[in-house]
Design a protein around this motif. Structure first.
Motif, PDB file in Angstrom:
ATOM      1  N   VAL A 175      -9.700  27.539 -12.957  1.00 11.48           N
ATOM      2  CA  VAL A 175      -9.635  28.718 -12.313  1.00 11.48           C
ATOM      3  C   VAL A 175     -11.214  29.078 -11.974  1.00 11.48           C
ATOM      4  CG1 VAL A 175      -9.890  30.499 -13.939  1.00 11.48           C
ATOM      5  CG2 VAL A 175      -9.002  31.071 -11.836  1.00 11.48           C
ATOM      6  N   ARG A 176     -11.641  29.374 -10.834  1.00 12.10           N
ATOM      7  CA  ARG A 176     -12.885  29.727 -10.380  1.00 12.10           C
ATOM      8  C   ARG A 176     -12.655  30.956  -9.829  1.00 12.10           C
ATOM      9  NH1 ARG A 176     -17.570  27.105  -8.595  1.00 12.10           N
ATOM     10  NH2 ARG A 176     -18.810  28.676  -7.233  1.00 12.10           N
ATOM     11  N   TYR A 177     -13.691  32.079 -10.361  1.00 16.79           N
ATOM     12  CA  TYR A 177     -13.845  33.421 -10.031  1.00 16.79           C
ATOM     13  C   TYR A 177     -15.058  33.476  -9.257  1.00 16.79           C
ATOM     14  CZ  TYR A 177     -14.058  38.410  -8.646  1.00 16.79           C
ATOM     15  OH  TYR A 177     -13.947  39.555  -8.204  1.00 16.79           O
ATOM     16  N   SER A 178     -14.772  33.881  -7.803  1.00 16.75           N
ATOM     17  CA  SER A 178     -16.064  33.824  -6.857  1.00 16.75           C
ATOM     18  C   SER A 178     -16.107  35.325  -6.287  1.00 16.75           C
ATOM     19  CB  SER A 178     -15.789  32.907  -5.660  1.00 16.75           C
ATOM     20  OG  SER A 178     -14.751  33.289  -4.639  1.00 16.75           O
ATOM     21  N   ALA A 179     -17.349  35.546  -6.173  1.00 21.20           N
ATOM     22  CA  ALA A 179     -17.744  36.926  -5.556  1.00 21.20           C
ATOM     23  C   ALA A 179     -18.739  36.911  -4.427  1.00 21.20           C
ATOM     24  CB  ALA A 179     -18.236  37.754  -6.596  1.00 21.20           C
ATOM     25  N   PHE A 180     -18.547  37.890  -3.558  1.00 20.64           N
ATOM     26  CA  PHE A 180     -19.642  37.923  -2.358  1.00 20.64           C
ATOM     27  C   PHE A 180     -19.955  39.303  -1.856  1.00 20.64           C
ATOM     28  CE2 PHE A 180     -20.646  37.553   2.163  1.00 20.64           C
ATOM     29  CZ  PHE A 180     -21.608  36.269   2.049  1.00 20.64           C
ATOM     30  N   SER A 181     -21.338  39.310  -1.823  1.00 17.15           N
ATOM     31  CA  SER A 181     -21.821  40.670  -1.185  1.00 17.15           C
ATOM     32  C   SER A 181     -22.641  40.467  -0.290  1.00 17.15           C
ATOM     33  CB  SER A 181     -22.540  41.328  -2.589  1.00 17.15           C
ATOM     34  OG  SER A 181     -21.525  41.763  -3.526  1.00 17.15           O
ATOM     35  N   ARG A 182     -22.262  41.284   1.247  1.00 19.49           N
ATOM     36  CA  ARG A 182     -23.009  41.276   2.182  1.00 19.49           C
ATOM     37  C   ARG A 182     -24.159  42.573   1.757  1.00 19.49           C
ATOM     38  NH1 ARG A 182     -22.561  41.227   7.957  1.00 19.49           N
ATOM     39  NH2 ARG A 182     -24.739  42.032   8.783  1.00 19.49           N
ATOM     40  N   LEU A 183     -25.360  42.051   1.948  1.00 16.09           N
ATOM     41  CA  LEU A 183     -26.431  43.207   1.522  1.00 16.09           C
ATOM     42  C   LEU A 183     -26.919  43.845   2.697  1.00 16.09           C
ATOM     43  CD1 LEU A 183     -28.223  40.673  -0.912  1.00 16.09           C
ATOM     44  CD2 LEU A 183     -26.476  42.457  -1.357  1.00 16.09           C
ATOM     45  N   ILE A 190     -25.806  31.956  -5.378  1.00 13.55           N
ATOM     46  CA  ILE A 190     -26.556  31.751  -4.101  1.00 13.55           C
ATOM     47  C   ILE A 190     -26.817  32.877  -3.257  1.00 13.55           C
ATOM     48  CG2 ILE A 190     -26.571  30.349  -1.932  1.00 13.55           C
ATOM     49  CD1 ILE A 190     -24.201  28.762  -3.074  1.00 13.55           C
ATOM     50  N   TYR A 191     -28.208  32.921  -2.980  1.00 11.09           N
ATOM     51  CA  TYR A 191     -28.769  34.107  -2.223  1.00 11.09           C
ATOM     52  C   TYR A 191     -28.881  33.383  -1.002  1.00 11.09           C
ATOM     53  CZ  TYR A 191     -31.647  37.646  -0.528  1.00 11.09           C
ATOM     54  OH  TYR A 191     -32.532  38.590   0.553  1.00 11.09           O
ATOM     55  N   TYR A 192     -28.480  34.151  -0.047  1.00 10.56           N
ATOM     56  CA  TYR A 192     -28.462  33.651   1.587  1.00 10.56           C
ATOM     57  C   TYR A 192     -29.413  34.621   2.275  1.00 10.56           C
ATOM     58  CZ  TYR A 192     -24.294  30.905   0.743  1.00 10.56           C
ATOM     59  OH  TYR A 192     -23.195  30.118   0.159  1.00 10.56           O
ATOM     60  N   ASN A 222     -31.105  29.234   1.828  1.00  7.91           N
ATOM     61  CA  ASN A 222     -30.375  29.566   0.528  1.00  7.91           C
ATOM     62  C   ASN A 222     -31.099  29.222  -0.671  1.00  7.91           C
ATOM     63  OD1 ASN A 222     -28.280  27.415   1.663  1.00  7.91           O
ATOM     64  ND2 ASN A 222     -28.781  27.226  -0.575  1.00  7.91           N
ATOM     65  N   TYR A 223     -31.089  30.011  -1.781  1.00 11.70           N
ATOM     66  CA  TYR A 223     -31.634  29.659  -3.012  1.00 11.70           C
ATOM     67  C   TYR A 223     -30.574  29.628  -4.109  1.00 11.70           C
ATOM     68  CZ  TYR A 223     -35.699  31.280  -0.229  1.00 11.70           C
ATOM     69  OH  TYR A 223     -36.363  31.564   0.786  1.00 11.70           O
ATOM     70  N   ASN A 224     -30.122  28.644  -4.811  1.00 13.51           N
ATOM     71  CA  ASN A 224     -29.210  28.417  -5.500  1.00 13.51           C
ATOM     72  C   ASN A 224     -29.647  28.195  -7.045  1.00 13.51           C
ATOM     73  OD1 ASN A 224     -26.666  27.793  -6.659  1.00 13.51           O
ATOM     74  ND2 ASN A 224     -26.153  26.168  -5.379  1.00 13.51           N
ATOM     75  N   ALA A 225     -28.878  28.675  -8.001  1.00 20.19           N
ATOM     76  CA  ALA A 225     -28.956  28.328  -9.292  1.00 20.19           C
ATOM     77  C   ALA A 225     -27.688  28.247  -9.908  1.00 20.19           C
ATOM     78  CB  ALA A 225     -29.712  29.590 -10.137  1.00 20.19           C
ATOM     79  N   LYS A 226     -27.527  27.194 -10.822  1.00 18.43           N
ATOM     80  CA  LYS A 226     -25.987  26.860 -11.428  1.00 18.43           C
ATOM     81  C   LYS A 226     -26.436  26.327 -12.733  1.00 18.43           C
ATOM     82  CE  LYS A 226     -23.998  23.672  -9.099  1.00 18.43           C
ATOM     83  NZ  LYS A 226     -23.715  22.351  -9.772  1.00 18.43           N
ATOM     84  N   LEU A 276     -25.064  37.408  -1.239  1.00 19.93           N
ATOM     85  CA  LEU A 276     -25.397  36.846  -2.517  1.00 19.93           C
ATOM     86  C   LEU A 276     -23.744  36.355  -2.798  1.00 19.93           C
ATOM     87  CD1 LEU A 276     -26.746  36.321  -5.075  1.00 19.93           C
ATOM     88  CD2 LEU A 276     -26.264  38.862  -5.899  1.00 19.93           C
ATOM     89  N   GLU A 277     -23.631  35.187  -3.066  1.00 14.89           N
ATOM     90  CA  GLU A 277     -22.592  34.593  -3.616  1.00 14.89           C
ATOM     91  C   GLU A 277     -22.731  34.123  -4.911  1.00 14.89           C
ATOM     92  OE1 GLU A 277     -19.361  30.964  -2.334  1.00 14.89           O
ATOM     93  OE2 GLU A 277     -21.027  31.503  -0.914  1.00 14.89           O
ATOM     94  N   SER A 278     -21.635  34.627  -5.796  1.00 13.06           N
ATOM     95  CA  SER A 278     -21.589  34.050  -7.289  1.00 13.06           C
ATOM     96  C   SER A 278     -20.338  33.461  -7.696  1.00 13.06           C
ATOM     97  CB  SER A 278     -21.979  35.274  -8.112  1.00 13.06           C
ATOM     98  OG  SER A 278     -21.203  36.263  -8.030  1.00 13.06           O
ATOM     99  N   GLY A 279     -20.512  32.710  -8.760  1.00 11.59           N
ATOM    100  CA  GLY A 279     -19.195  31.944  -9.286  1.00 11.59           C
ATOM    101  C   GLY A 279     -18.935  31.710 -10.698  1.00 11.59           C
TER     102      GLY A 279
END
Length: 786
Positions: free
Chosen positions: A443-451, A392-394, A368-372, A421-424
């Motif tokens: 509050v945290r908003y998280s999004a996830f996409s199965r590519l 995060i890119y998985y 995984n590659y993570n930028a924050k 790809l997971e983002s928040g």
């Protein structure tokens, strides 16, 4: 985000009668920044705790004050301040003892902060406290240390990972300098991946997880490495029975930076070879960190970790696994109120399995590659704000199965790689409403996409698992073709709002109550089924057939200090539910399976309990007693797949349910030369499933089993002791050493790791065989510092 920052900066300029003091808190001996140090104005309720990089900011009305900096194991520093302008004040504080790894444990925060701060279900351990606890084979172990805290257990000796408040191991987010660690064990759980000589701080969030963290539903273990000694070059290490370690640190770039290099290695192989064994067992790891101060407001950090385990049992079984991580960080101070951190992170976990009997090899990994980007705004004494974004890119590689000989019946197979790809984005505020009431909400908003980039099977009625009512079990659904998704396509997307809130109300000068609520989403899942040949660590993302896990946790606690903080008491009750917790159908097989969805059902879990933690914080005798009374259950209904579900759709114990869990740990300083430590542990036995009968079918004896996890192993208990001897030292002598003598499991309790059932070939009688990993284990280790 930029507009928000400008707004905060502009509002701070509007305050005419308030001024700000900001700076960093460091260890005077080695220049390490101190996370969690307390800074406050004497005689007021104005105070703050330093962040992960030792930064603090306090805003107060104009006037004359005494500014106090305090940290566990260090002497307090008082400084008289005339607050008539914004000021920068850095502190270099001095340890209260110069002995090697010796400290008188004190309350970890000042009274006003510990009682007022609205943190729920949070445990912070100083690495020096961890080093005083006796452990197996003398190796300091962070994971085993946190298991002495209420609400935290293991899954038995010889098992990796840990469990928090009834959650599974994959529901813990484990971070080393912000990089995700997917497997926390060396030697299948006998040691942890964390080298204590390289670690500065450990913080465990069991509930009330701050909004900046996401991706797991049970807990967050935030481990921070040392920055490196920027005062002088030093060596730290130890020589033990089966492993040794060495750490070097010192200044760099003309004192503008520092470095740390730490390594460990085992020599079990040499011991086994000397004993004539053909088996091979070993591990090694390396920690790296360096930093560079660009100027007063900018600092760069580069850290990394690499660890590897290898096992070979004769010529039949070989395996290796390990973690790799790296993190480049940029700290930037915009002004005396706004602090930021940008991190670029890479981490990898891979697993290699070779089974000669079955003549195949399995290789799997997750990258995984993570930028924050995280920011903290100290608006005033009454209001502080955290906000940030992350992505995060998985890249999941479930495995490549290859035959290891021409005679193998295994066909080559490359399982489908999965990408996601997971983002928040999050915002969190700490707001002091009155002198007694402080709240934290966000509050945290998280999004996830199965590519895309692969073909997925389609099933009749969109059901990968169906119930066969004739035979009475679940089986693979009927395939009706497949859909080929291009790399530019998204297979499935999810999004979740994750509110977090907690409050602390101070009843009086020595006690407070706290309560909290948090929601968390988890989009990746660990597939592990112990009925397979080996419990592989294979991760898979949420997608078309696997939903993300969603948990809600509620907690209420009472906190009290006694006798001027010499003693403290923490009591909490909690209730946690988790939706979409996957479970495995009877007879499921995960090895070489490219359609995992045909082996699982979505279910739900719940956990609730009562936790007590009583500490003695000062004096020659220090330590704590923890007790947890808890329940952890799961159920999986048949749903659209039909049938009764798993265990007839009834609630059943999870594999990590423990009704009672008692831990006692203590340290006693007898003299300047001798000190002693002890651990006492008792746990209710782990749930298991036993056979309850058998029948004959075509000449074969077939076992029938009781309901899932309706039985238990015998209760687990043991006593560990240690003695530390520090020879006479000259005060100015740089070389300092100590001997640690330990006995793990003093009374040689044969705790059951498992119980297997079989039939005696000679008598035909059914037999139960109890397997124990450890009996009594003595150890000796020599630690040194130069």
């Amino acid at each position: 985000m930029c507009c928000l920052t400008i707004f905060f900066v502009s509002t701070s300029a509007m305050a005419q009668d308030n001024y700000t003091i900001s700076g960093t808190i460091k260890d005077n001996n080695n220049g390490e920044t101190l996370f969690g140090a307390s800074v406050f104005l004497k005689g007021t309720s104005i105070g703050v705790i330093t962040n992960e990089y030792g930064f603090y900011s306090i805003t107060a009305p104009k006037g004359n004050y005494t500014l106090i900096a305090s940290y566990v194991g260090y002497a307090d520093i008082n400084k008289e301040v005339i607050l008539d302008k914004n000021q920068k004040i850095d502190f270099d504080i001095i340890e209260s003892s110069t002995e090697l790894d010796e400290v008188i444990i004190k309350s970890e925060e000042t009274e006003r902060v510990s009682l007022r701060k609205p943190e729920m279900s949070v445990s912070k351990l100083n690495i020096k406290t961890v080093k005083q606890m006796p452990v197996v084979l003398g190796e300091v172990d962070i994971i085993k240390s946190i298991q002495m805290l209420p609400g935290v257990t293991n899954n038995g000796e010889g098992s990796s990972g840990f469990h928090v408040r009834g959650g599974a191991a994959d529901q813990n987010l484990v971070l080393l300098d912000e990089a995700i660690i997917y497997n926390t064990s060396h030697l299948l759980g006998f040691f942890s991946v964390f080298n204590a000589d390289a670690i500065k701080d450990i913080k465990l969030y069991k509930g009330g997880i701050p909004a900046r963290f996401g991706g797991r539903t049970s807990s967050v273990l935030d481990v921070r490495q040392k920055d490196g000694n920027n005062k002088r070059f030093s060596l730290t290490g130890g020589i033990g029975v089966i492993s040794s370690r060495l750490a070097a640190e010192g200044p760099l770039f003309s004192d503008k930076g520092s470095f740390l290099v730490a390594g460990r290695g085992s020599y079990v192989d040499l011991i086994l070879k000397a004993a004539g064994e053909k088996n091979t067992v070993g591990f090694y790891d390396v920690n790296l960190k360096t930093n560079y101060k660009l100027n007063e407001n900018n600092k760069l950090y580069l850290s990394g970790y690499y660890g590897r385990d290898t096992f070979k049992f004769g010529n039949n079984f070989k395996t290796s696994y390990g973690n790799l991580s790296g993190n480049l960080r940029w700290n930037h101070i915009f002004n005396d109120k706004l602090f930021s951190n940008l991190s670029l992170i890479y981490s990898k976990y891979d697993y290699d399995l070779d089974i000669a009997i079955e003549q195949f090899e399995w290789i799997s990994s997750i990258n995984n590659y993570n930028a924050k980007y995280d920011l903290k705004y100290y608006a005033s004494d009454k209001f502080k704000l955290d906000f940030g974004i992350s992505g995060i890119y998985y890249d999941f590689d479930p495995g490549q199965v290859q035959p290891t000989s021409e005679s193998s019946s295994i066909n080559p197979l490359s399982l489908d790689r999965k990408k996601a790809l997971e983002s928040g984005v999050y915002v969190n505020a700490e707001h002091k409403l009155t002198d007694k009431l402080t709240v934290q909400y966000g509050v945290r908003y998280s999004a996830f996409s199965r590519l895309g980039g692969q073909a997925l099977k389609n099933y009749a009625n969109d059901q990968p698992v169906v119930y066969n009512s004739t035979l009475g079990f679940y089986e693979r659904g009927v395939e009706i073709g497949e859909t080929d998704y291009k790399k530019s396509e998204t297979i499935k997307s999810f999004g979740n709002f994750e509110p977090r809130a907690s409050l602390a109300y101070q009843l009086n000068d020595v006690s407070s109550i706290k309560m909290g609520y948090s929601r968390a989403a988890q989009y990746i899942h660990l597939l592990s089924n112990t009925t397979s040949v080996t419990p592989l660590d294979v991760w898979t993302p949420s997608g078309k057939y696997i939903k993300p896990q969603l948990s809600d946790q509620y907690a209420l606690g009472y906190f009290r200090n006694f006798k001027d903080k010499m003693y403290s008491l923490e009591a909490e009750v909690y209730y946690k539910t988790t939706d979409n917790r996957i479970d495995y159908i009877d007879g499921s097989d995960l090895i070489g399976n490219n359609t995992i969805e045909t082996e699982i059902l979505n279910g739900e879990s719940r956990a609730y309990g009562l936790e007590f933690l009583a500490r003695k914080n000062e004096g020659k005798l220090t330590g704590w007693v923890s007790y947890t009374l808890s329940k952890s259950e799961q159920r999986s209904l048949g749903g659209n797949a039909g049938g009764p579900g798993i265990n007839n759709g009834d609630w059943y114990n999870t594999a990590y349910d423990r009704t009672h869990d008692i831990s006692v740990t203590g340290s006693y300083k007898l003299t300047d030369k001798w000190s002693f430590g002890a651990n006492l542990v008792f746990q209710t036995g782990r749930p298991v499933t036993y056979p309850n009968g058998q029948y004959e079918y075509e000449g074969l004896s077939i076992a029938s089993f009781s309901d899932r996890n309706s039985d238990r192993l015998p209760s687990y208990h043991r006593l560990d002791i240690s003695a530390t001897y520090r020879p006479n030292r000259k005060p100015n002598r740089r070389w300092k050493g100590e001997w640690i003598f330990g006995i793990y499991n003093v009374y040689n309790q044969k705790n059951a790791a498992s119980i297997s059932f079989g039939q005696n070939v000679e008598t035909g009688a059914n037999e139960a065989t109890r397997t124990a990993i450890f009996g009594i284990v003595p150890s000796v280790i020599y630690n040194f510092k130069f």
